[in-house]
Design a protein around this motif. Structure first.
Motif, PDB file in Angstrom:
ATOM      1  N   GLU A  55      15.097 110.018 -31.782  1.00  0.00           N
ATOM      2  CA  GLU A  55      13.982 110.928 -31.523  1.00  0.00           C
ATOM      3  C   GLU A  55      14.286 111.969 -30.442  1.00  0.00           C
ATOM      4  OE1 GLU A  55      10.561 108.685 -30.586  1.00  0.00           O
ATOM      5  OE2 GLU A  55       9.147 110.295 -31.006  1.00  0.00           O
ATOM      6  N   TRP A  56      14.947 111.507 -29.376  1.00  0.00           N
ATOM      7  CA  TRP A  56      15.180 112.427 -28.257  1.00  0.00           C
ATOM      8  C   TRP A  56      16.668 112.576 -27.966  1.00  0.00           C
ATOM      9  CZ3 TRP A  56      10.699 114.665 -27.393  1.00  0.00           C
ATOM     10  CH2 TRP A  56       9.526 113.950 -27.619  1.00  0.00           C
ATOM     11  N   ASP A  60      17.938 116.874 -23.152  1.00  0.00           N
ATOM     12  CA  ASP A  60      18.392 116.550 -21.801  1.00  0.00           C
ATOM     13  C   ASP A  60      17.493 117.325 -20.836  1.00  0.00           C
ATOM     14  OD1 ASP A  60      19.580 115.939 -19.467  1.00  0.00           O
ATOM     15  OD2 ASP A  60      21.607 116.558 -20.045  1.00  0.00           O
ATOM     16  N   LEU A  61      16.690 116.594 -20.110  1.00  0.00           N
ATOM     17  CA  LEU A  61      15.695 117.243 -19.255  1.00  0.00           C
ATOM     18  C   LEU A  61      16.244 117.671 -17.894  1.00  0.00           C
ATOM     19  CD1 LEU A  61      12.526 114.990 -19.781  1.00  0.00           C
ATOM     20  CD2 LEU A  61      13.095 117.122 -20.923  1.00  0.00           C
ATOM     21  N   VAL A  62      17.463 117.257 -17.600  1.00  0.00           N
ATOM     22  CA  VAL A  62      17.962 117.465 -16.233  1.00  0.00           C
ATOM     23  C   VAL A  62      17.880 118.931 -15.791  1.00  0.00           C
ATOM     24  CG1 VAL A  62      20.028 117.372 -14.783  1.00  0.00           C
ATOM     25  CG2 VAL A  62      19.399 115.417 -16.191  1.00  0.00           C
ATOM     26  N   ALA A  64      16.119 121.473 -17.020  1.00  0.00           N
ATOM     27  CA  ALA A  64      14.751 122.000 -16.953  1.00  0.00           C
ATOM     28  C   ALA A  64      14.006 121.444 -15.747  1.00  0.00           C
ATOM     29  CB  ALA A  64      14.014 121.645 -18.240  1.00  0.00           C
ATOM     30  N   VAL A  65      14.212 120.161 -15.458  1.00  0.00           N
ATOM     31  CA  VAL A  65      13.531 119.546 -14.310  1.00  0.00           C
ATOM     32  C   VAL A  65      14.040 120.181 -13.009  1.00  0.00           C
ATOM     33  CG1 VAL A  65      13.262 117.404 -12.998  1.00  0.00           C
ATOM     34  CG2 VAL A  65      13.017 117.376 -15.482  1.00  0.00           C
ATOM     35  N   SER A  66      15.354 120.364 -12.922  1.00  0.00           N
ATOM     36  CA  SER A  66      15.930 120.983 -11.712  1.00  0.00           C
ATOM     37  C   SER A  66      15.344 122.368 -11.493  1.00  0.00           C
ATOM     38  CB  SER A  66      17.451 121.107 -11.846  1.00  0.00           C
ATOM     39  OG  SER A  66      18.008 119.841 -11.851  1.00  0.00           O
ATOM     40  N   ARG A  68      12.476 123.523 -12.480  1.00  0.00           N
ATOM     41  CA  ARG A  68      11.075 123.438 -12.026  1.00  0.00           C
ATOM     42  C   ARG A  68      10.996 123.049 -10.557  1.00  0.00           C
ATOM     43  NH1 ARG A  68       6.868 121.409 -16.622  1.00  0.00           N
ATOM     44  NH2 ARG A  68       7.809 122.499 -18.349  1.00  0.00           N
ATOM     45  N   ARG A  72       9.302 125.176  -7.710  1.00  0.00           N
ATOM     46  CA  ARG A  72       8.214 124.581  -6.948  1.00  0.00           C
ATOM     47  C   ARG A  72       8.506 124.623  -5.444  1.00  0.00           C
ATOM     48  NH1 ARG A  72       4.866 120.949  -9.567  1.00  0.00           N
ATOM     49  NH2 ARG A  72       5.816 121.744 -11.454  1.00  0.00           N
TER      50      ARG A  72
ATOM     51  N   PHE B  41      19.292 111.855  -8.433  1.00  0.00           N
ATOM     52  CA  PHE B  41      18.039 112.120  -9.147  1.00  0.00           C
ATOM     53  C   PHE B  41      18.320 112.475 -10.610  1.00  0.00           C
ATOM     54  CE2 PHE B  41      14.501 114.981 -10.359  1.00  0.00           C
ATOM     55  CZ  PHE B  41      13.456 114.078 -10.205  1.00  0.00           C
ATOM     56  N   ASP B  42      19.358 113.261 -10.813  1.00  0.00           N
ATOM     57  CA  ASP B  42      19.726 113.634 -12.191  1.00  0.00           C
ATOM     58  C   ASP B  42      20.066 112.391 -13.019  1.00  0.00           C
ATOM     59  OD1 ASP B  42      19.347 116.209 -11.436  1.00  0.00           O
ATOM     60  OD2 ASP B  42      21.471 116.735 -11.309  1.00  0.00           O
ATOM     61  N   VAL B  45      16.844 110.863 -14.034  1.00  0.00           N
ATOM     62  CA  VAL B  45      16.192 111.640 -15.105  1.00  0.00           C
ATOM     63  C   VAL B  45      16.842 111.305 -16.438  1.00  0.00           C
ATOM     64  CG1 VAL B  45      15.764 113.945 -16.026  1.00  0.00           C
ATOM     65  CG2 VAL B  45      15.508 113.520 -13.586  1.00  0.00           C
ATOM     66  N   ARG B  46      18.157 111.347 -16.449  1.00  0.00           N
ATOM     67  CA  ARG B  46      18.879 111.099 -17.711  1.00  0.00           C
ATOM     68  C   ARG B  46      18.639 109.675 -18.198  1.00  0.00           C
ATOM     69  NH1 ARG B  46      23.542 114.085 -16.278  1.00  0.00           N
ATOM     70  NH2 ARG B  46      22.690 115.995 -17.138  1.00  0.00           N
ATOM     71  N   GLN B  49      14.622 109.518 -19.273  1.00  0.00           N
ATOM     72  CA  GLN B  49      13.913 110.595 -19.965  1.00  0.00           C
ATOM     73  C   GLN B  49      13.369 110.150 -21.318  1.00  0.00           C
ATOM     74  OE1 GLN B  49      16.675 113.832 -20.272  1.00  0.00           O
ATOM     75  NE2 GLN B  49      17.977 112.835 -21.771  1.00  0.00           N
ATOM     76  N   ARG B  50      14.107 109.314 -22.004  1.00  0.00           N
ATOM     77  CA  ARG B  50      13.644 108.865 -23.328  1.00  0.00           C
ATOM     78  C   ARG B  50      12.359 108.048 -23.198  1.00  0.00           C
ATOM     79  NH1 ARG B  50      15.348 104.469 -26.913  1.00  0.00           N
ATOM     80  NH2 ARG B  50      14.988 105.120 -29.062  1.00  0.00           N
ATOM     81  N   LEU B  53       9.563 110.554 -22.335  1.00  0.00           N
ATOM     82  CA  LEU B  53       9.281 111.427 -23.478  1.00  0.00           C
ATOM     83  C   LEU B  53       8.539 110.671 -24.579  1.00  0.00           C
ATOM     84  CD1 LEU B  53      12.680 113.338 -23.613  1.00  0.00           C
ATOM     85  CD2 LEU B  53      10.436 114.419 -23.412  1.00  0.00           C
ATOM     86  N   THR B  54       8.983 109.456 -24.840  1.00  0.00           N
ATOM     87  CA  THR B  54       8.328 108.664 -25.888  1.00  0.00           C
ATOM     88  C   THR B  54       6.892 108.372 -25.494  1.00  0.00           C
ATOM     89  OG1 THR B  54      10.429 107.661 -26.501  1.00  0.00           O
ATOM     90  CG2 THR B  54       8.450 106.494 -27.197  1.00  0.00           C
ATOM     91  N   ASP B  57       4.880 111.604 -25.750  1.00  0.00           N
ATOM     92  CA  ASP B  57       4.729 112.022 -27.149  1.00  0.00           C
ATOM     93  C   ASP B  57       3.668 111.195 -27.864  1.00  0.00           C
ATOM     94  OD1 ASP B  57       5.814 113.513 -29.544  1.00  0.00           O
ATOM     95  OD2 ASP B  57       6.037 111.439 -30.213  1.00  0.00           O
ATOM     96  N   ALA B  66       4.720 116.912 -24.967  1.00  0.00           N
ATOM     97  CA  ALA B  66       5.414 115.759 -24.373  1.00  0.00           C
ATOM     98  C   ALA B  66       6.613 116.219 -23.545  1.00  0.00           C
ATOM     99  CB  ALA B  66       5.865 114.799 -25.469  1.00  0.00           C
ATOM    100  N   LEU B  67       7.332 117.197 -24.074  1.00  0.00           N
ATOM    101  CA  LEU B  67       8.492 117.722 -23.328  1.00  0.00           C
ATOM    102  C   LEU B  67       8.048 118.315 -21.995  1.00  0.00           C
ATOM    103  CD1 LEU B  67      10.452 119.328 -26.283  1.00  0.00           C
ATOM    104  CD2 LEU B  67      11.430 117.718 -24.631  1.00  0.00           C
ATOM    105  N   ASP B  68       6.959 119.040 -22.044  1.00  0.00           N
ATOM    106  CA  ASP B  68       6.451 119.680 -20.830  1.00  0.00           C
ATOM    107  C   ASP B  68       5.963 118.638 -19.814  1.00  0.00           C
ATOM    108  OD1 ASP B  68       5.709 121.991 -19.321  1.00  0.00           O
ATOM    109  OD2 ASP B  68       3.635 121.497 -19.781  1.00  0.00           O
ATOM    110  N   GLN B  71       8.736 116.652 -18.148  1.00  0.00           N
ATOM    111  CA  GLN B  71       9.373 117.399 -17.048  1.00  0.00           C
ATOM    112  C   GLN B  71       8.497 117.354 -15.796  1.00  0.00           C
ATOM    113  OE1 GLN B  71      10.669 121.371 -18.229  1.00  0.00           O
ATOM    114  NE2 GLN B  71      11.026 120.604 -20.286  1.00  0.00           N
ATOM    115  N   GLU B  72       7.207 117.549 -16.002  1.00  0.00           N
ATOM    116  CA  GLU B  72       6.293 117.515 -14.867  1.00  0.00           C
ATOM    117  C   GLU B  72       6.290 116.141 -14.189  1.00  0.00           C
ATOM    118  OE1 GLU B  72       4.318 119.802 -13.174  1.00  0.00           O
ATOM    119  OE2 GLU B  72       5.773 121.033 -14.216  1.00  0.00           O
ATOM    120  N   PHE B  74       8.772 114.077 -13.936  1.00  0.00           N
ATOM    121  CA  PHE B  74       9.958 113.946 -13.090  1.00  0.00           C
ATOM    122  C   PHE B  74       9.843 114.827 -11.838  1.00  0.00           C
ATOM    123  CE2 PHE B  74      11.966 112.266 -17.012  1.00  0.00           C
ATOM    124  CZ  PHE B  74      12.411 111.058 -16.481  1.00  0.00           C
TER     125      PHE B  74
END
Lengths: 305, 214
Positions: A55-56, A60-62, A64-66, A68, A72, B41-42, B45-46, B49-50, B53-54, B57, B66-68, B71-72, B74
Motif C-alpha cells: 500500500e505504501w 517516503d515521508l522523510v 516532506a516531513v523535513s 515542513r 515551521r 528522526f528520519d 519516520v521511515r 510511516q507505514r 499512513l495506514t 488512511d 492520509a498522506l498530509d 506528515q503533520e 511526524f
C-alpha cells in the motif's frame, strides 16, 4: 448446540476465544451454514480493513516531513501542545530523559540554593506588600497548610539512568546513580530552577545548573530558565555520592539568585540544624525568601531498590 | 567537588537503524546539537510511516488526506520531542498523535462541509456530485478490481462510526495492534476496547448489509 451470539462469532474472527471455545465453535460451524456465512463475512470485513502489503511501498515521508519542519521552524509560532496525545499529557508519571549537553551545563555552571523543608511553603495572596514579600507576588512560609498550594504550582521528578532505560527514584539510589530530572511549573512567575543535594555531613552536590570546579564569585547570578508546563532538564548528571542520607532540594525561583544568597541561606540552615540536633547532621529548616519555592526529597544512598 | 556530566556515546549514523525507538528519541531530543540527530528522526519516520499512513488512511478514508495528516503527525512528534517520555511503546505514542491529527482534520472538514451546505442552501446552487476517486484501473484483473472496490466500501462505511469505535477498529484490524497496545494508545481499558471492537464490527456489517439491500 444452538447458534451462538454474534458477539461470539466476532470474538472468533478477532481471535479472542479461548482454545476450548474455539474448538466448540469450530464443531458448530461444521454443521451450520448460517453461522459459517456470518463468520466468513466478518472475516472479509476485518480483512478489508487490514493493511495492504504494498500500500505504501513507494512512499517516503522523510523529505516532506523535513521540509515542513523547516518551514515551521522559520515561523515564529509557539508550540502546539493541543495536538499532543492527551493520554500522556495528563499522566502523573512522566519520564524526563536526559541528554548530555555538557557545554550548556558547564557554562551555566553554578549553583544556587535556598533551603526550605519540603512542602512547607505557602503563597501569599497577590498584592501583599509586607517586608520580605514581593509585592504582587508570593512568598513561601512555613506551615503545614502550605503544601497543597505549592504542589499545585511545581513538581519535581527524579529518575536514574539504567541499562534498561530510566527508572523513577523513590527513596533509594545507588552511589553512582546518573540522575535526570523533570519538572512541572504552573506559575508563570517562576522562571528559574536550581537543584542541589546535601548529604548528612553537609556536602553539597549541585545537579542543576551543574557546578563548575571553580566556583564563580558570590555575586554571580545563576539558575536554569524554566517554562510553564511539564518539561525535562537536558542533562544526565552523576556525582560520586557517599552512602547515607541525602536531601535533594529543588528551588523554583522567580529570578536567578546569586551564589552568595544561596550559599548563605544553606549555610545558615545547616548551622541551625546542627545546633538543634547537636549531631552534626544537616536538617532542613524554614528559610523565608520571597519568590522561591523549595521542594525537598529525602533519599538514601546505597543500593537502589 | 567534582562534577561528572555524562555524555551518552553517540552511535554512528550507520548504526541508527539498529537502535530502538526510545534510544532514537533520546537522540532526537538532542536535535539542537547537529544534523546527526535529525538523522535519528528520519530513521523513526521511515520506520513508522507505514503504521501512521495506514492509520490515517483508514480513519479518514482518503489516501491524499492520509498522506498530509501523516506528515503533520511526524511534525507534531518533532515539535513535541522534548515532552516525550519513554513510558510505553513509542508507536502507541505516535499513533495517539496520529489519531489526534485525524480527528482534528475530520472535525475541521465536517465544519467546512456544513458551512458549504449552508451556503448552497442559501444560494440555491446545485450541490453537484461529490468527487470520486479517479484511481487508475490499469490492467488489473476484474476480481482484483472488485475486491478493491469492496475494500474501499468497507473503509468508507467505517467513517460513519463514531470516533472511538473507528479508532478501535482501525488500530485492531488495520494496524493489527494487540488490545494491550490499543489500551496504551487510547488510555482505555482492554475489556471496554474489546466490546467496542465487537460492536463496531457488528455495526459495520449491518451498514454494509443495508447498502447491499438498497
Amino acid at each position: 448446540m444452538s447458534c451462538p451470539e454474534t458477539t461470539t462469532l466476532i470474538d472468533h474472527v478477532d481471535g479472542e476465544l479461548t482454545e476450548n471455545q474455539r474448538r466448540e465453535l469450530s464443531f458448530h460451524l461444521e454443521g451450520c451454514a448460517v453461522c459459517t456465512s456470518v463468520v466468513e463475512e466478518l472475516g472479509r470485513i476485518s480483512a478489508r480493513l487490514g493493511p495492504d502489503e504494498d500500500e505504501w511501498a513507494e512512499v517516503d515521508l522523510v523529505g516532506a516531513v523535513s521540509q515542513r519542519i523547516e518551514q515551521r521552524e522559520q515561523q515564529p509560532a509557539g508550540r502546539d501542545t493541543a495536538k499532543l496525545p492527551a493520554t500522556r499529557r495528563g499522566r502523573r508519571r512522566w519520564l524526563p530523559w536526559t541528554v548530555g549537553g555538557l557545554a550548556a551545563a558547564a557554562a551555566a555552571a553554578l549553583l544556587v540554593v535556598l533551603v526550605l523543608p519540603a512542602l512547607r511553603q505557602r503563597a501569599a495572596p497577590p498584592h501583599t506588600s509586607r517586608p520580605g514579600v514581593d509585592p504582587g507576588g508570593f512568598a513561601i512560609r512555613g506551615g503545614k497548610d502550605d503544601a497543597s498550594a505549592a504542589r499545585k504550582w511545581v513538581k519535581l521528578w527524579i529518575y536514574r539512568s539504567t541499562k534498561r532505560g530510566y527508572r523513577p527514584v523513590r527513596d533509594r539510589l545507588p552511589a553512582d546513580a546518573r540522575l535526570v530530572f523533570g519538572y512541572r511549573n504552573a506559575k508563570a512567575e517562576l522562571r528559574q530552577l536550581m537543584i542541589v543535594a546535601v548529604t548528612a555531613q553537609g556536602q553539597r552536590y549541585w545537579y542543576y545548573p551543574a557546578m563548575k570546579a571553580n566556583a564563580p564569585a558570590s555575586s554571580s547570578r545563576t539558575g536554569v530558565p524554566i517554562r510553564l508546563g511539564k518539561h525535562e532538564l537536558p542533562d544526565e548528571t552523576r556525582h560520586p555520592l557517599p552512602s547515607g542520607e541525602l536531601r535533594l532540594y529543588a528551588l523554583f525561583a522567580r529570578r536567578a539568585l546569586t551564589v552568595g544568597e544561596v550559599g548563605t541561606a544553606l549555610n545558615r540552615l545547616q548551622k541551625g540544624a546542627r545546633a538543634a540536633t547537636g549531631r552534626g547532621k544537616a536538617k532542613a529548616g524554614v528559610l523565608e525568601l520571597p519568590g522561591v519555592i523549595v521542594l525537598t526529597r529525602e533519599l538514601q544512598v546505597g543500593t537502589a531498590r | 567537588m567534582k562534577l561528572h556530566v555524562v555524555h551518552s556515546a553517540e552511535p554512528a549514523s550507520e548504526r541508527l537503524e539498529q537502535l530502538g525507538d526510545d534510544e532514537l528519541m533520546l537522540l532526537v531530543k538532542r536535535a539542537e546539537a547537529g544534523p546527526r540527530h535529525r538523522a535519528a528522526f528520519d530513521v523513526l519516520v521511515r520506520r513508522h510511516q507505514r503504521l501512521v499512513l495506514t492509520y490515517a488512511d483508514r480513519y479518514l478514508g482518503d489516501r491524499e488526506r492520509a498522506l498530509d495528516v501523516a506528515q503533520e503527525s511526524f511534525v507534531t512528534l518533532w515539535e513535541a520531542r522534548h515532552d516525550y517520555r519513554p513510558e510505553g511503546r513509542f508507536r502507541s505514542y505516535l499513533l495517539a498523535i496520529a489519531h489526534n491529527r485525524c480527528r482534528e482534520r475530520s472535525r475541521h472538514e465536517r465544519g467546512q462541509q456544513r458551512r458549504a451546505d449552508a451556503l448552497r442552501l442559501q444560494g440555491g446552487g446545485a450541490g453537484g456530485e461529490p468527487a470520486t476517486d479517479s484511481e487508475d484501473a490499469g490492467d488489473a484483473p476484474l476480481s482484483a478490481l472488485l475486491e478493491r472496490e469492496r475494500a474501499a466500501e468497507v473503509r468508507r462505511r467505517l467513517a460513519e462510526l463514531d470516533d472511538k469505535t473507528r479508532q478501535a477498529l482501525v488500530l485492531r484490524f488495520a494496524n493489527e495492534l494487540s488490545y494491550d497496545e490499543i489500551a496504551e494508545v487510547t488510555a482505555g481499558r482492554v475489556g471496554t476496547l474489546k466490546s467496542r471492537v465487537s460492536r463496531g464490527l457488528a455495526r459495520l456489517r449491518q451498514l454494509l448489509a443495508e447498502e447491499y439491500r438498497a
